[in-house]
Motif scaffolding. Structure first.
Motif, short mmCIF file in Angstrom:
data_model
loop_
_atom_site.label_atom_id
_atom_site.label_comp_id
_atom_site.label_asym_id
_atom_site.label_seq_id
_atom_site.Cartn_x
_atom_site.Cartn_y
_atom_site.Cartn_z
N LEU A 152 0.68 -1.26 0.34
CA LEU A 152 0.00 -0.11 0.05
C LEU A 152 0.80 1.28 0.04
N ASP A 153 0.56 1.80 -0.95
CA ASP A 153 1.48 3.32 -1.03
C ASP A 153 0.57 4.56 -0.15
N ALA A 154 1.31 4.55 1.00
CA ALA A 154 0.75 5.43 2.01
C ALA A 154 0.91 7.00 1.94
N ASP A 155 1.92 7.26 0.76
CA ASP A 155 2.23 8.55 0.62
C ASP A 155 1.39 9.04 -0.42
N ILE A 156 0.31 9.87 0.15
CA ILE A 156 -1.07 10.41 -0.62
C ILE A 156 -0.46 11.54 -1.43
N TYR A 157 0.56 12.44 -0.93
CA TYR A 157 0.91 13.58 -1.70
C TYR A 157 1.93 13.22 -2.74
N GLY A 158 2.80 12.12 -2.52
CA GLY A 158 3.91 11.83 -3.45
C GLY A 158 3.91 10.23 -3.72
N ILE A 179 -12.48 -2.25 -4.22
CA ILE A 179 -11.49 -1.95 -5.23
C ILE A 179 -10.63 -3.43 -5.67
N LEU A 180 -10.21 -3.69 -6.76
CA LEU A 180 -9.24 -4.83 -6.83
C LEU A 180 -8.22 -4.12 -7.04
N PRO A 181 -6.99 -4.69 -6.44
CA PRO A 181 -5.68 -4.01 -6.18
C PRO A 181 -5.00 -4.23 -7.82
N LEU A 213 -6.58 6.87 3.21
CA LEU A 213 -5.83 6.08 3.56
C LEU A 213 -6.84 4.89 3.95
N MET A 214 -7.53 5.14 5.01
CA MET A 214 -8.57 3.88 5.34
C MET A 214 -9.26 3.12 4.37
N GLN A 215 -9.69 4.17 3.17
CA GLN A 215 -10.29 3.37 2.24
C GLN A 215 -9.41 2.46 1.49
N MET A 216 -8.27 2.96 1.11
CA MET A 216 -7.38 2.23 0.40
C MET A 216 -6.65 0.76 1.04
#
Length: 376
Positions: A152-158, A179-181, A213-216
């Protein structure tokens, strides 16, 4: 279909009346900047802190109003509250899942992600230390042992994972809107980079980052995974605290370069994870040294051994040294991580050795429920 404007969504929100006021949440100035991406509207509503717990119906009304706009297929709406001095601010309520499941109530016990055995965070105190490249090759190193691994890419801004793993396109949704990854190199991957254009600027405040983040994390069909690797943004901000509050992490890996400036920030990351009671799996010294490809001479460009010495000083395991090499840089830029592209090479062996140490510590560690964090 014509592109939906922020003004259209704002006009729809004028029908949402704040309880007891007779005025809309727009007229009262409660709606944050509205962001639209991939036919979804993202915004937050600022409510009084002492009434935040009873504002879920208002949030749902705003969500429905936004989705009523032609061209909008979904909405991510968060509640945030201004805190008065001496008053504890409640955690923002998480938006209800698209499946209709109720939102998790603030203060409830945090649970893991169904089907995921262990979740680890790869973090750094500052940017530019090669954290994302390290996270990708660590994940592939874990996978080389026969483990099922996701990222999971937790860097929303970059977000970096789409480019590092050479994945493009938009993820699909199941009938239940989960969502399917995306996938490549055998890794299941989710990133904000799949949902917005690469050059889009994510101008979001903390509550929006928390909601995304929580949705992803929880509204993605991860399936059965042995490990989910979280590529954290640099620093010690909203994203890190949200993950620590919402997710029972098996541990955190800290990435640093040898020089003093990077180590100063790495110490802050280590201190943060200790304060929120997340186990520290160890420290990696990235860009530890450089071997000239033409002469074989070694150069300690950023110094050497600083991360190892710091790990020993504070009693955190040292996981290993990763050299600065042209091949790692070129393959990362090309979206072909060195562990996948040259599995028998010396760099891949280093990452696998680190992965083996991380997995050994996860297996020895005890799972803990996520701590409840209150900041005064």
């Amino acid at each position: 279909m014509a592109e939906v404007s922020k003004g259209q969504v704002e006009k729809a929100l004028e029908a949402v009346i704040y309880p007891g006021s007779g005025k809309s949440i727009v007229a009262l100035g409660m709606v944050s900047e509205i962001f639209i991406a991939d036919a979804k509207a993202y915004f937050s509503i600022t409510v009084p802190a002492d009434k935040a717990a009873e504002m879920e119906p208002l949030r749902l009304s705003a969500e429905q109003a936004a989705k009523s706009v032609e061209g909008i297929v979904g909405a991510v709406v968060a509640l945030t509250a201004d805190r008065k001095p001496g008053q504890q601010q409640p955690a923002p309520a998480r938006p209800a899942a698209a499946t209709g499941r109720p939102a998790q109530q603030p203060g409830s016990s945090k649970v893991g992600v169904p089907g995921v055995r262990a979740i680890i965070a790869v973090a750094s105190g500052k940017g530019g230390v090669g954290k994302s490249t390290t996270a990708v090759n660590l994940a592939l190193g874990l996978q080389s042992f026969g483990l099922k691994v996701g990222m999971l890419d937790a860097d929303i801004y970059g977000p970096s994972l789409p480019r590092l793993l050479k994945i493009s396109g938009r993820p699909r949704q199941q009938e239940d809107r989960i969502i399917l990854p995306m996938e490549n190199y055998g890794l299941k991957v989710m990133s904000m980079g799949f949902l917005v254009d690469e050059e889009a600027a994510m101008i979001w405040r903390g509550p929006m980052v928390q909601s995304a983040l929580m949705q992803m994390l929880r509204e993605v069909a991860w399936g059965e995974l042995d490990v989910l690797v979280l590529d954290m943004p640099p620093g010690t901000g909203d994203a890190q605290l949200t993950i620590a509050q919402q997710v029972p992490l098996a541990g955190a890996v800290i990435v640093s370069t040898p020089q003093d400036l990077a180590l100063i920030d790495a110490r802050k990351g280590i201190t943060m994870f200790r304060k929120v009671e997340v186990p520290l799996l160890g420290v990696i010294e990235n860009m530890s040294y450089f071997i000239a490809p033409d002469t074989g001479a070694r150069y300690d460009i950023f110094g050497h051994g600083g991360a190892k010495a710091e790990a020993e000083r504070i009693g955190v395991p040292f996981l290993g040294e990763v050299p600065l090499t042209i091949s790692i840089r070129e393959m990362s830029d090309a979206g072909t991580p060195v562990v996948a592209a040259e599995p028998n090479g010396p760099q891949a062996a280093i990452y696998r050795d680190i992965a083996e140490k991380v997995w050994a510590r996860i297996g020895a560690g005890e799972r803990k429920a996520a701590p409840k964090i209150v900041f005064e």
